[in-house]
Scaffold this motif. Sequence first.
Motif, PDB file in Angstrom:
ATOM      1  N   PHE A 146       5.830   7.802   6.605  1.00 38.56           N
ATOM      2  CA  PHE A 146       5.157   8.078   5.552  1.00 38.56           C
ATOM      3  C   PHE A 146       4.347   7.056   4.871  1.00 38.56           C
ATOM      4  O   PHE A 146       4.694   6.973   3.583  1.00 38.56           O
ATOM      5  N   PRO A 147       3.541   6.412   5.656  1.00 33.01           N
ATOM      6  CA  PRO A 147       2.881   5.160   4.985  1.00 33.01           C
ATOM      7  C   PRO A 147       2.081   5.378   3.945  1.00 33.01           C
ATOM      8  O   PRO A 147       1.879   4.526   2.885  1.00 33.01           O
ATOM      9  N   ASN A 148       1.627   6.677   3.640  1.00 35.75           N
ATOM     10  CA  ASN A 148       0.718   7.016   2.345  1.00 35.75           C
ATOM     11  C   ASN A 148       1.174   7.680   1.607  1.00 35.75           C
ATOM     12  O   ASN A 148       0.632   8.203   0.725  1.00 35.75           O
ATOM     13  N   GLY A 149       2.538   7.835   1.470  1.00 33.88           N
ATOM     14  CA  GLY A 149       3.353   8.600   0.362  1.00 33.88           C
ATOM     15  C   GLY A 149       3.331   9.931   0.591  1.00 33.88           C
ATOM     16  O   GLY A 149       3.494  10.869  -0.325  1.00 33.88           O
ATOM     17  N   GLU A 150       2.850  10.577   2.149  1.00 31.53           N
ATOM     18  CA  GLU A 150       2.818  12.092   2.113  1.00 31.53           C
ATOM     19  C   GLU A 150       4.045  12.718   1.653  1.00 31.53           C
ATOM     20  O   GLU A 150       4.959  12.060   1.814  1.00 31.53           O
ATOM     21  N   LYS A 151       3.738  13.854   1.052  1.00 28.75           N
ATOM     22  CA  LYS A 151       5.364  14.847   0.672  1.00 28.75           C
ATOM     23  C   LYS A 151       5.745  15.404   2.048  1.00 28.75           C
ATOM     24  O   LYS A 151       5.070  15.532   2.861  1.00 28.75           O
ATOM     25  N   SER A 152       7.040  15.413   2.017  1.00 27.51           N
ATOM     26  CA  SER A 152       7.861  16.164   2.893  1.00 27.51           C
ATOM     27  C   SER A 152       7.999  17.811   2.425  1.00 27.51           C
ATOM     28  O   SER A 152       7.186  18.034   1.622  1.00 27.51           O
ATOM     29  N   TRP A 153       8.782  18.372   3.448  1.00 29.54           N
ATOM     30  CA  TRP A 153       8.860  19.508   3.138  1.00 29.54           C
ATOM     31  C   TRP A 153       9.579  19.887   1.670  1.00 29.54           C
ATOM     32  O   TRP A 153      10.192  19.008   1.013  1.00 29.54           O
ATOM     33  N   HIS A 154       9.053  21.033   0.992  1.00 27.82           N
ATOM     34  CA  HIS A 154       9.490  21.490  -0.213  1.00 27.82           C
ATOM     35  C   HIS A 154       9.573  23.067  -0.375  1.00 27.82           C
ATOM     36  O   HIS A 154       9.143  23.662   0.535  1.00 27.82           O
ATOM     37  N   ILE A 176       6.789   9.397  14.677  1.00 26.70           N
ATOM     38  CA  ILE A 176       8.061   9.530  14.588  1.00 26.70           C
ATOM     39  C   ILE A 176       8.862   9.375  15.928  1.00 26.70           C
ATOM     40  O   ILE A 176      10.106   8.847  15.879  1.00 26.70           O
ATOM     41  N   HIS A 177       8.116   9.671  17.047  1.00 24.36           N
ATOM     42  CA  HIS A 177       8.879   9.572  18.134  1.00 24.36           C
ATOM     43  C   HIS A 177       8.748   8.053  18.818  1.00 24.36           C
ATOM     44  O   HIS A 177       9.579   7.817  19.919  1.00 24.36           O
ATOM     45  N   ARG A 178       8.136   7.140  18.079  1.00 24.47           N
ATOM     46  CA  ARG A 178       8.122   5.942  18.623  1.00 24.47           C
ATOM     47  C   ARG A 178       8.727   4.966  17.491  1.00 24.47           C
ATOM     48  O   ARG A 178       8.950   3.711  17.737  1.00 24.47           O
ATOM     49  N   SER A 179       9.707   5.622  16.682  1.00 21.33           N
ATOM     50  CA  SER A 179      10.202   4.662  15.673  1.00 21.33           C
ATOM     51  C   SER A 179      11.711   4.439  16.138  1.00 21.33           C
ATOM     52  O   SER A 179      12.248   3.979  15.337  1.00 21.33           O
ATOM     53  N   GLY A 180      12.304   4.678  17.519  1.00 19.11           N
ATOM     54  CA  GLY A 180      13.402   4.289  17.891  1.00 19.11           C
ATOM     55  C   GLY A 180      14.684   4.729  16.916  1.00 19.11           C
ATOM     56  O   GLY A 180      14.879   5.852  16.811  1.00 19.11           O
ATOM     57  N   ASN A 184       0.837  -1.415  -0.267  1.00 14.55           N
ATOM     58  CA  ASN A 184       0.059   0.059   0.014  1.00 14.55           C
ATOM     59  C   ASN A 184       0.868   1.250  -0.037  1.00 14.55           C
ATOM     60  O   ASN A 184       0.176   2.208  -0.013  1.00 14.55           O
ATOM     61  N   ILE A 185       2.051   1.025   0.045  1.00 14.50           N
ATOM     62  CA  ILE A 185       3.183   2.322   0.052  1.00 14.50           C
ATOM     63  C   ILE A 185       3.503   2.640  -1.166  1.00 14.50           C
ATOM     64  O   ILE A 185       4.019   1.867  -1.814  1.00 14.50           O
ATOM     65  N   PRO A 186       3.341   3.823  -1.992  1.00 19.75           N
ATOM     66  CA  PRO A 186       3.227   4.053  -3.204  1.00 19.75           C
ATOM     67  C   PRO A 186       4.866   4.012  -3.512  1.00 19.75           C
ATOM     68  O   PRO A 186       4.978   3.641  -4.630  1.00 19.75           O
ATOM     69  N   TYR A 187       5.683   4.580  -2.880  1.00 26.29           N
ATOM     70  CA  TYR A 187       7.039   4.475  -3.177  1.00 26.29           C
ATOM     71  C   TYR A 187       7.689   3.166  -3.101  1.00 26.29           C
ATOM     72  O   TYR A 187       8.394   2.955  -3.950  1.00 26.29           O
TER      73      TYR A 187
END
Length: 167
Positions: A100-108, A144-148, A3-6
């Motif tokens: 970013f499980p749904n392929g959301e964009k980051s900063w641009h 993000i804070h739970r991702s070790g 389900n992850i586009p990338y």
Amino acid sequence: MENIPYAQAYKNIRAIELEEEARAIRENIKPRRASMHSTAGPDIKILYTPINNEIGVVFVGEDGAPPANRDIIVYPHSQPTHRISYLSCHLEPMIYLILFPNGEKSWHINMQHRPEQQTRVRNKVIMQEYHSYRLAIRDSFSIIHRSGKLFQAIKVNIWLNGSFSKE
């Protein structure tokens, strides 16, 4: 991952390795191999076990600064390889799929402030503002804070991109 586009759009390292092996057989040559080397110990042919579990970064540069170009090369399915800038809004979602499980964009560069936060002078979100918002501690759940160690890795990446330096 389906389900992850990338994850669907680009080849993984195993697919690239299999293609290289097939190419070597077709051309009757020895396949190219990727390897990691460490010069931290007495024998450079041995990849030494890390002595701690923190994530860090090491640069070998003439002036000690990070390299100016940290772009990456991607291998799309059925297309030639291409370069993605370290400033691309697609880079973090490709590297940190789970964040970013749904392929959301980051900063641009053209990211706009919400209309209620825009002023005549400031209407674009700078990288520092974006990452400060993403890293802020809130009362609600934060993947993000739970991702070790992944959290440590993304913090190193943010530092590399200079997001906390003056822009």
